[in-house]
Design a protein around this motif. Structure first.
Motif, short mmCIF file in Angstrom:
data_model
loop_
_atom_site.label_atom_id
_atom_site.label_comp_id
_atom_site.label_asym_id
_atom_site.label_seq_id
_atom_site.Cartn_x
_atom_site.Cartn_y
_atom_site.Cartn_z
N ARG A 40 0.06 -3.42 -5.63
CA ARG A 40 -0.48 -2.33 -4.81
C ARG A 40 -1.26 -2.84 -3.61
O ARG A 40 -1.14 -2.31 -2.50
CB ARG A 40 -1.39 -1.44 -5.68
N ASN A 41 -2.06 -3.88 -3.81
CA ASN A 41 -3.05 -4.24 -2.80
C ASN A 41 -2.92 -5.63 -2.18
O ASN A 41 -3.55 -5.89 -1.15
CB ASN A 41 -4.46 -4.14 -3.40
N VAL A 70 -2.49 -4.13 -9.59
CA VAL A 70 -3.37 -4.44 -8.47
C VAL A 70 -2.69 -5.40 -7.49
O VAL A 70 -2.77 -5.22 -6.26
CB VAL A 70 -4.70 -5.02 -8.97
N SER A 114 0.83 -1.19 0.00
CA SER A 114 0.00 0.00 0.00
C SER A 114 0.87 1.24 0.00
O SER A 114 1.98 1.25 0.53
CB SER A 114 -0.92 0.00 1.23
N THR A 124 -9.97 -10.38 -3.84
CA THR A 124 -10.40 -10.37 -2.44
C THR A 124 -11.50 -11.40 -2.20
O THR A 124 -11.48 -12.14 -1.20
CB THR A 124 -10.89 -8.97 -2.06
N ASP A 147 -9.89 -3.65 -15.67
CA ASP A 147 -10.69 -2.91 -14.69
C ASP A 147 -10.08 -3.17 -13.32
O ASP A 147 -10.32 -4.22 -12.70
CB ASP A 147 -12.15 -3.38 -14.75
N GLU A 148 -9.28 -2.23 -12.83
CA GLU A 148 -8.52 -2.48 -11.61
C GLU A 148 -9.42 -2.70 -10.39
O GLU A 148 -9.11 -3.54 -9.53
CB GLU A 148 -7.53 -1.34 -11.37
N ALA A 149 -10.52 -1.98 -10.31
CA ALA A 149 -11.43 -2.17 -9.18
C ALA A 149 -12.05 -3.56 -9.21
O ALA A 149 -12.18 -4.23 -8.17
CB ALA A 149 -12.52 -1.10 -9.19
N ALA A 150 -12.42 -4.02 -10.40
CA ALA A 150 -13.01 -5.35 -10.53
C ALA A 150 -11.99 -6.44 -10.22
O ALA A 150 -12.31 -7.46 -9.60
CB ALA A 150 -13.57 -5.52 -11.93
N GLU A 184 -2.45 -4.01 -15.71
CA GLU A 184 -3.40 -3.75 -14.61
C GLU A 184 -3.41 -4.89 -13.60
O GLU A 184 -3.57 -4.65 -12.39
CB GLU A 184 -4.80 -3.50 -15.16
N ASP A 231 -9.38 -6.18 -8.23
CA ASP A 231 -9.15 -6.15 -6.78
C ASP A 231 -10.28 -6.85 -6.04
O ASP A 231 -10.05 -7.65 -5.13
CB ASP A 231 -9.03 -4.70 -6.32
N CYS A 232 -11.51 -6.56 -6.45
CA CYS A 232 -12.68 -7.17 -5.80
C CYS A 232 -12.69 -8.68 -5.98
O CYS A 232 -12.96 -9.43 -5.04
CB CYS A 232 -13.95 -6.55 -6.38
#
Length: 271
Positions: free
Chosen positions: A42-43, A39, A2, A217, A208-211, A35, A213-214
């Protein structure tokens, strides 16, 4: 990891700069995983003290080793590689090669012989399970790469031993070196195949970085004891219009004109 930006345009610029400096290839297959790597670094990837050799680190195995410029770009953001090495990429004496090389801290496996890295990743996950650590292993493979038999041997082993600490990420960009994957060897539903081999699987837009990451997770937080598979629908050459879906950029080198054009599309500047 992070606090690190890992912006896609910055990573793509680094890849272009490396490819141009070294007059080398594999730009399109590096761009399709930008991407995904951003991700992960980063996460999700855990490196105690930001040390790529930390004993308790997570493992990232780039089984599609020819996409290594994208990983080098991330390692630059982490400060693991000095800026000077990028200008000397592929020159005499350069330590950085066109395929993943385990002699570089941060690259877990020497890969390029397709299918090999996946099984090594399964072995790393098995080792972590036997040591009772919380380490996770990610293996990033290409969709053409899953033509190889060792992928499915490793998948059977991972499922049999319930390696819930192992995640394969499939870069499904629709191409391999010699053509479209569906023309070379039809894959059918990649998600269904991994599910039939005992994996818990999800499919996601690989840009889609948000997708992304989701989905990662969600897979880790699942109560299912099976190994994980994330099928990422990607675009080979993503980010530069004349490279997108154009398989000639698997082996094409940049010249001064295409380098400037690609830089402008990625950054808005030719510098």
């Amino acid at each position: 990891m992070s606090g690190k930006a890992f912006e896609a345009k910055t990573l793509r610029k680094t890849v272009l700069d490396m490819a141009y400096a070294g007059s080398t290839v594999h730009i399109g297959c590096a761009f399709s995983i930008i991407e995904l790597l951003a991700v992960l670094y980063r996460n999700h990837l855990r490196y105690p003290d930001d040390n790529p050799l930390a004993v308790g680190r997570d493992y990232l195995v780039l089984s599609k080793g020819h996409g290594v410029m994208a990983q080098y770009a991330c390692m630059r953001e982490l400060g693991w590689l000095e800026d000077a090495v990028f200008a000397r990429y592929f020159s005499d004496g350069s330590d950085l090669k066109g395929l993943s090389d385990s002699r570089i801290p941060g690259l877990e496996v020497t890969s390029g012989s397709l299918g090999h890295g996946f099984s090594v990743g399964v072995g790393l996950a098995m080792g972590a399970k036997l040591r009772h650590t919380d380490q996770r292993t990610y293996a990033l493979v290409g969709d053409g790469e899953i033509n190889e038999g060792p992928i499915w041997e490793g998948a059977l082993f991972a499922a049999h031993h319930q390696l819930r600490n192992f995640m394969v990420i499939i870069d499904q960009n629709g191409f391999q070196a010699m053509g479209r994957t569906e023309e070379v060897l039809r894959l059918g539903s990649v998600q269904s195949k991994f599910e039939s081999f005992g994996f818990e699987a999800l499919t996601v837009d690989g840009h889609d970085e948000a997708a992304i990451d989701c989905a990662i997770t969600q897979l880790w937080e699942s109560d299912c004891r099976a190994p994980k598979a994330l099928i990422a629908k990607t675009v080979k050459g993503k980010g530069v219009h004349f490279m997108e879906h154009n398989n000639t950029w698997h082996y094409t080198r940049l010249d001064p004109t295409t380098y400037a054009q690609a830089l402008f599309e990625v950054t808005g500047s030719t510098q």
